[in-house]
Motif scaffolding. Structure first.
Motif, PDB file in Angstrom:
ATOM      1  N   SER A 133      -0.626   5.639  12.182  1.00  0.00           N
ATOM      2  CA  SER A 133       0.778   5.504  11.750  1.00  0.00           C
ATOM      3  C   SER A 133       1.029   5.092  10.304  1.00  0.00           C
ATOM      4  CB  SER A 133       1.446   4.565  12.607  1.00  0.00           C
ATOM      5  OG  SER A 133       2.720   4.502  12.497  1.00  0.00           O
ATOM      6  N   THR A 134       2.055   5.450   9.807  1.00  0.00           N
ATOM      7  CA  THR A 134       2.326   5.330   8.364  1.00  0.00           C
ATOM      8  C   THR A 134       3.569   4.809   8.115  1.00  0.00           C
ATOM      9  OG1 THR A 134       2.237   6.469   6.284  1.00  0.00           O
ATOM     10  CG2 THR A 134       2.876   7.676   8.225  1.00  0.00           C
ATOM     11  N   ASP A 135       4.216   4.249   6.963  1.00  0.00           N
ATOM     12  CA  ASP A 135       5.508   3.983   6.585  1.00  0.00           C
ATOM     13  C   ASP A 135       5.416   3.973   5.054  1.00  0.00           C
ATOM     14  OD1 ASP A 135       7.543   3.028   8.575  1.00  0.00           O
ATOM     15  OD2 ASP A 135       6.368   1.895   9.390  1.00  0.00           O
ATOM     16  N   LEU A 136       6.657   4.086   4.690  1.00  0.00           N
ATOM     17  CA  LEU A 136       6.910   4.144   3.305  1.00  0.00           C
ATOM     18  C   LEU A 136       8.163   3.194   2.812  1.00  0.00           C
ATOM     19  CD1 LEU A 136       6.466   7.254   1.078  1.00  0.00           C
ATOM     20  CD2 LEU A 136       8.485   6.423   1.145  1.00  0.00           C
ATOM     21  N   LEU A 137       7.874   2.313   1.696  1.00  0.00           N
ATOM     22  CA  LEU A 137       8.880   1.505   1.400  1.00  0.00           C
ATOM     23  C   LEU A 137       9.238   1.770  -0.103  1.00  0.00           C
ATOM     24  CD1 LEU A 137       7.415  -1.802   2.486  1.00  0.00           C
ATOM     25  CD2 LEU A 137       8.954  -0.497   3.643  1.00  0.00           C
ATOM     26  N   THR A 138      10.428   1.906  -0.424  1.00  0.00           N
ATOM     27  CA  THR A 138      10.856   2.185  -1.920  1.00  0.00           C
ATOM     28  C   THR A 138      11.800   1.112  -2.536  1.00  0.00           C
ATOM     29  OG1 THR A 138      12.879   3.310  -1.250  1.00  0.00           O
ATOM     30  CG2 THR A 138      10.833   4.822  -1.558  1.00  0.00           C
ATOM     31  N   GLU A 139      11.256   0.947  -3.776  1.00  0.00           N
ATOM     32  CA  GLU A 139      12.370   0.014  -4.580  1.00  0.00           C
ATOM     33  C   GLU A 139      13.725  -0.058  -4.374  1.00  0.00           C
ATOM     34  OE1 GLU A 139      10.603  -1.220  -8.183  1.00  0.00           O
ATOM     35  OE2 GLU A 139      12.257  -2.658  -8.728  1.00  0.00           O
ATOM     36  N   GLY A 140      14.557  -0.999  -4.346  1.00  0.00           N
ATOM     37  CA  GLY A 140      16.072  -0.793  -4.387  1.00  0.00           C
ATOM     38  C   GLY A 140      16.707  -0.328  -3.004  1.00  0.00           C
ATOM     39  N   VAL A 141      15.714   0.135  -2.178  1.00  0.00           N
ATOM     40  CA  VAL A 141      16.101   0.766  -0.763  1.00  0.00           C
ATOM     41  C   VAL A 141      15.745  -0.257   0.415  1.00  0.00           C
ATOM     42  CG1 VAL A 141      15.911   2.701   0.706  1.00  0.00           C
ATOM     43  CG2 VAL A 141      16.235   3.053  -1.548  1.00  0.00           C
ATOM     44  N   HIS A 142      14.382  -0.525   0.367  1.00  0.00           N
ATOM     45  CA  HIS A 142      13.696  -1.401   1.289  1.00  0.00           C
ATOM     46  C   HIS A 142      13.556  -2.666   0.757  1.00  0.00           C
ATOM     47  CE1 HIS A 142      12.474   2.597   2.577  1.00  0.00           C
ATOM     48  NE2 HIS A 142      12.660   2.333   3.650  1.00  0.00           N
ATOM     49  N   PHE A 143      13.560  -2.774  -0.726  1.00  0.00           N
ATOM     50  CA  PHE A 143      13.162  -4.460  -0.962  1.00  0.00           C
ATOM     51  C   PHE A 143      13.817  -4.427  -2.567  1.00  0.00           C
ATOM     52  CE2 PHE A 143       9.531  -1.399  -2.000  1.00  0.00           C
ATOM     53  CZ  PHE A 143       9.429  -1.947  -3.363  1.00  0.00           C
ATOM     54  N   ASN A 144      14.055  -5.606  -2.627  1.00  0.00           N
ATOM     55  CA  ASN A 144      14.767  -6.151  -4.073  1.00  0.00           C
ATOM     56  C   ASN A 144      13.940  -6.931  -4.793  1.00  0.00           C
ATOM     57  OD1 ASN A 144      16.284  -6.891  -6.297  1.00  0.00           O
ATOM     58  ND2 ASN A 144      18.110  -6.788  -4.896  1.00  0.00           N
ATOM     59  N   LEU A 145      13.165  -6.454  -5.800  1.00  0.00           N
ATOM     60  CA  LEU A 145      12.289  -7.239  -6.643  1.00  0.00           C
ATOM     61  C   LEU A 145      12.904  -8.513  -7.346  1.00  0.00           C
ATOM     62  CD1 LEU A 145       9.622  -4.901  -7.698  1.00  0.00           C
ATOM     63  CD2 LEU A 145       9.463  -6.428  -5.735  1.00  0.00           C
ATOM     64  N   MET A 146      14.326  -8.485  -7.306  1.00  0.00           N
ATOM     65  CA  MET A 146      15.062  -9.734  -7.744  1.00  0.00           C
ATOM     66  C   MET A 146      14.477 -11.003  -6.814  1.00  0.00           C
ATOM     67  SD  MET A 146      16.711  -9.428 -10.645  1.00  0.00           S
ATOM     68  CE  MET A 146      18.014 -10.633 -10.458  1.00  0.00           C
TER      69      MET A 146
ATOM     70  N   SER B 228       3.346   3.270   0.260  1.00  0.00           N
ATOM     71  CA  SER B 228       3.138   4.146   1.853  1.00  0.00           C
ATOM     72  C   SER B 228       1.933   3.647   2.234  1.00  0.00           C
ATOM     73  CB  SER B 228       3.005   5.390   1.281  1.00  0.00           C
ATOM     74  OG  SER B 228       2.856   6.399   2.301  1.00  0.00           O
ATOM     75  N   VAL B 229       1.937   3.006   3.245  1.00  0.00           N
ATOM     76  CA  VAL B 229       0.729   2.422   4.117  1.00  0.00           C
ATOM     77  C   VAL B 229       0.514   3.135   5.264  1.00  0.00           C
ATOM     78  CG1 VAL B 229      -0.158   0.524   5.259  1.00  0.00           C
ATOM     79  CG2 VAL B 229       1.243   0.011   3.246  1.00  0.00           C
ATOM     80  N   SER B 230      -0.685   3.752   5.570  1.00  0.00           N
ATOM     81  CA  SER B 230      -1.098   4.360   6.857  1.00  0.00           C
ATOM     82  C   SER B 230      -2.118   3.607   7.504  1.00  0.00           C
ATOM     83  CB  SER B 230      -1.655   5.710   6.301  1.00  0.00           C
ATOM     84  OG  SER B 230      -0.650   6.497   5.951  1.00  0.00           O
ATOM     85  N   VAL B 231      -1.941   3.399   8.853  1.00  0.00           N
ATOM     86  CA  VAL B 231      -2.834   2.359   9.452  1.00  0.00           C
ATOM     87  C   VAL B 231      -3.508   3.417  10.745  1.00  0.00           C
ATOM     88  CG1 VAL B 231      -0.761   1.787  10.694  1.00  0.00           C
ATOM     89  CG2 VAL B 231      -3.006   0.420  11.044  1.00  0.00           C
ATOM     90  N   LEU B 232      -4.757   3.050  10.944  1.00  0.00           N
ATOM     91  CA  LEU B 232      -5.189   3.497  12.185  1.00  0.00           C
ATOM     92  C   LEU B 232      -5.858   2.474  13.017  1.00  0.00           C
ATOM     93  CD1 LEU B 232      -8.267   6.128  10.740  1.00  0.00           C
ATOM     94  CD2 LEU B 232      -5.745   6.639  11.921  1.00  0.00           C
ATOM     95  N   GLY B 233      -5.571   2.477  14.355  1.00  0.00           N
ATOM     96  CA  GLY B 233      -5.826   1.589  15.288  1.00  0.00           C
ATOM     97  C   GLY B 233      -6.650   2.322  16.459  1.00  0.00           C
TER      98      GLY B 233
END
Lengths: 345, 345
Positions: free
Chosen positions: A54-67, A144-149
């Motif tokens: 499986s895999t997911d993608l996180l983008t600054e300003g959308v999924h997280f705020n570094l403030m 972007s993280v991908s994972v195998l299980g």
């Protein structure tokens, strides 16, 4: 691009409409591909065990705020949201890869801080980081993280196995991550106006942790194994309870009655909601990011977990024709609606 | 961030320095993890076959320019650059996942165009698209592809197996993708100044295709299988020949003598280089994106391929103490240097 062609806004389709449109023509080619698009992870058969991917993608300003999100927490969260997808298959995550795109505002130390959270998550859940790609971006940070299980074929739980008569259950409590986010956003706004103001976060440690350092429910999957039982269907709660119930019912071709009064919420979630004049049920139904497990149980298995305080029965599965409905505390029955797609449009 | 802490610029370390620094503390935990960070792909043992797992990330404005890269080509390329990593392990790619982050400038049709290239690559190489994540970004497009492949354990080829006395070989020709990019950049600059100008691309179809629609060398891996041979070490050429030779030699703990005069280049590559006053060897050594395979062969296996026009012997492996050197056509011996890290810093 040809101006004559019809241009549909992505927001007109919504996230899942777009995904359906993009994936509906897929025909699997390889014998080893047991399950492709359409569940929390793909399932691949390479011999004695199934590989789950499986895999997911996180983008600054959308999924997280570094403030207000520390980089270490961000790294930790980027991993665990992926692990959660693997646990939601009743499988065990084993390996991840991490791709980063970084703008030039990030120093080596900042990237190391991010990785310290990635490695902490790997340590806590017994995961090997096995690869990835690091490159630059013109603006901001993308992860972007991908994972195998792995899992035995017979242990896998898909979204599609719920049957009328099953109980609808959830682990832990809901809405906390959303209310933690609201609190962080509020204090960040205050700080932007007056930088001498200290954030007022006391008494809300639980909901802050739900937002900043969520934990996937590895323990729940272990309980299932210990009790020699498995859910009929399962999904993790990343987009909010409503959205996940609708996914599960659609995939299982069933309906559902969700009891409003049964949705588990922590007292901090309720307190914060009251302070911000938000209905806490909205946070639970549509807030997302709780990373709890939503699953259905055959009545035969129900006795095994009914006294475990970490599980709550929140409804029952019914025939598809009866629809997917919320039963309010007042007794009204209203169709459940997803407020998903908050990240696109 | 604490202002007292030392802040090192990422450009001071370079890409590989940063990766070394971030990954040096990894200790593999799972028996199924045979190979983690440090080769073209991770290798995982899940039973009768090894699973091979790799990932890449492309960002707009850094890896591609949508002014002249058609979305369909971009989708195709995003897939094949990942497949190339799997072939470079002497393995067969089987499944991919695709993550997209999109700004609101993209329409559904634009995303479909991108996916049409993704699916074409899947079709051409027998790959199943098995999952992914689609979300928004504040600016531009980011694509992250992960790929799983399989191989018998005994067939895998790592970067680390080269021995002094082996021949250094390369498939196809080099520098074409870089010269294709230079041509596209030049015509794009002309177009920006005068939008009535039509791009002058005639006669350069080969190098344009090398840049816009590269093909991974699945056929080479099939030749190896057919001839019942395998290289002692192998890597794909994504960052440029110099960089890949240095990787291979470092991992194998050997030196190398690369013969300048033997580096294979197409006539279009040379013509374009002449037109732009670029030394074509620089394009071959440092341009990257050719996605050819660089490998080393035991002298015993050399006879099997020596008459195949698709392979070129470009040098020989020597003891580590002799260094990694370029032998110029004039007979001088100069240390090989990588001009990598063009995407970060």
């Amino acid at each position: 691009m040809n101006k004559e062609r019809k241009q549909t806004k992505i927001s007109d389709l919504g996230e899942f409409g777009l995904i359906d449109r993009l994936t509906k023509k897929i025909e699997l080619k390889n014998r080893s591909t047991i399950k492709g698009v359409g569940d929390d992870a793909a399932v691949l058969d390479y011999g004695s065990k199934c590989v789950v991917f499986s895999t997911d993608l996180l983008t600054e300003g959308v999924h997280f705020n570094l403030m207000y999100v520390p980089l270490k927490h961000l790294g930790y969260k980027a991993v665990v949201v992926n692990l959660s997808d693997i646990y939601a298959m009743n499988a065990r995550p084993k390996q991840i890869t991490v791709n980063l795109a970084l703008s030039n505002k990030f120093s080596v130390e900042a990237v190391e801080e991010l990785y310290s959270g990635i490695y902490l998550a790997c340590e806590n859940y017994g995961i090997d980081l096995v690869g990835g790609d690091t490159t630059s971006s013109l603006t901001g940070l993308t992860i972007s993280v991908s994972v195998l299980g792995e899992a035995n074929t017979e242990d896998l739980v898909y979204r599609s196995g719920a049957q009328p008569g099953d109980w609808l259950c959830v682990s832990g409590d809901l809405g906390g991550a959303y209310m933690g986010l609201q609190l962080l956003e509020r204090e960040n706004e205050v700080f932007k106006v007056n930088q001498s103001m200290k954030p007022q976060l006391q008494g809300y440690d639980y909901i802050l942790e739900r937002q900043l350092k969520p934990e996937p429910r590895a323990d729940i999957v272990e309980v299932f194994e210990k009790l020699k039982m498995k859910p009929t269907a399962m999904i993790d709660i990343s987009d909010g309870l409503s959205s996940e119930i609708l996914h599960l019912c659609k995939n299982s071709k069933v309906g559902c009655r969700l009891n409003e009064g049964k949705v588990p919420m922590d007292s901090q979630t309720k307190d914060m909601a009251e302070e911000l004049h938000i209905n806490p049920l909205v946070a639970a139904l549509n807030g997302g990011e709780d990373y709890e497990l939503l699953f259905t149980l055959s009545p035969n298995d129900f006795d095994k977990i009914k006294n475990d305080p970490d599980f709550t029965v929140i409804g029952e599965i019914v025939d598809a024709g009866k629809g997917v409905n919320l039963i309010t505390t007042g007794g009204s029955e209203v169709p459940l609606q997803a407020q998903g797609w908050k990240h696109l449009g």
